[in-house]
Write an enzyme that holds these catalytic residues in place. Sequence first.
Site, PDB file in Angstrom:
ATOM      1  N   SER A 186      30.115  42.170  42.399  1.00  0.00           N
ATOM      2  CA  SER A 186      30.983  41.003  42.616  1.00  0.00           C
ATOM      3  C   SER A 186      30.383  39.674  42.180  1.00  0.00           C
ATOM      4  O   SER A 186      31.058  38.649  42.273  1.00  0.00           O
ATOM      5  CB  SER A 186      31.385  40.916  44.095  1.00  0.00           C
ATOM      6  OG  SER A 186      32.427  41.817  44.357  1.00  0.00           O
ATOM      7  N   LYS A 246      32.468  37.568  39.946  1.00  0.00           N
ATOM      8  CA  LYS A 246      33.464  36.591  40.393  1.00  0.00           C
ATOM      9  C   LYS A 246      33.028  35.146  40.168  1.00  0.00           C
ATOM     10  O   LYS A 246      33.860  34.239  40.249  1.00  0.00           O
ATOM     11  CB  LYS A 246      33.801  36.847  41.867  1.00  0.00           C
ATOM     12  CG  LYS A 246      34.572  38.148  42.055  1.00  0.00           C
ATOM     13  CD  LYS A 246      34.632  38.598  43.505  1.00  0.00           C
ATOM     14  CE  LYS A 246      35.366  39.928  43.600  1.00  0.00           C
ATOM     15  NZ  LYS A 246      35.129  40.630  44.855  1.00  0.00           N
ATOM     16  N   SER A 298      34.619  37.674  49.219  1.00  0.00           N
ATOM     17  CA  SER A 298      34.573  38.429  47.966  1.00  0.00           C
ATOM     18  C   SER A 298      35.855  39.229  47.761  1.00  0.00           C
ATOM     19  O   SER A 298      35.824  40.405  47.391  1.00  0.00           O
ATOM     20  CB  SER A 298      33.355  39.364  47.939  1.00  0.00           C
ATOM     21  OG  SER A 298      33.041  39.774  46.628  1.00  0.00           O
TER      22      SER A 298
END
Length: 311
Positions: free
Chosen positions: A85, A88, A146
Amino acid sequence: MRRAPAAAVTAAALVAAGALAAPAAQAAAPRVAPAAAPSAATAGTTAKAAPKAPSITAKGGFVMNDGTGGTLFTKAADTRRSTGSTTKIMTARVVLASKHLNLNTKVTVQKAYSDYIVAKGASSAHLIVGDKLTVRQLLYGLMLPSGCDAAYALADTFGSGSTRAARVKSFIGTMNSTARSLGLKNTHFDSFDGIGNGKNYSTPRDLTELASNAMRNATFRSVVKTRSTKQKVTTKSGGYRYMTWTNTNPLLGTYSGTIGVKTGSGPESGYCLVFAATRGKKTVIGTVLASSSVAARTSDARKLLDYGFKK
């Protein structure tokens, strides 16, 4: 995500040069006993030993001085790895660089976003179908818990095309063109959230450079340093509800000066963390990829920050 000088001429050299140029009569002059070398104790009072580079469990790591760009630590810093993640960071970077961006624009949560979370077993901001959230709120949902559903909503909103699939493909294309424009030669994305299909990778150095660039944006900085937030969102019926999100970054509130930025984890990526902290006028920023556990990646980051501030 499932459970990124000029050389100085020494005194000795000058003495040697003088001896070679001196006439014979001077060369025969009585020898003078050399000065005693400083003791270890005395030397310790005049020269500070350089800090020892720490050992980390992560397979890759990179740290730099964010103000100067100077490298402070490397470990397989240019080896490509899955990023989880931490991807992101680029998702947010693309959104915040969009033309005519209005952070107060409202986005309606689609069923496709929640279906995606279920299908992938992905980390979630727990968005509710039919609710309307602002782009700013979606950024909090993206970066704090997240939320892969928030990532999907942003990709769908900021990509271009007549279908959702086309818009998502377009958005990921912009993620990759942005990486190229930033000179991130060892970075490629095939997803908007880090749940890749074998071609979602970066390196500790590239992710650190990306985060450094993203941190120049005031909205990004504000979001990633937030430990928790309570957001009022509009429901499908026109009422409202509150969404509470807590940041997954364990350094916030526990490591002095922490200002961001993003965790990541997954079966391919292991445990990752892009981190930054400021003390006085110095900001240290870095990345660890493929650490062995949540606790290990936190420990790795702490060690590297401590080392960075001593350098």
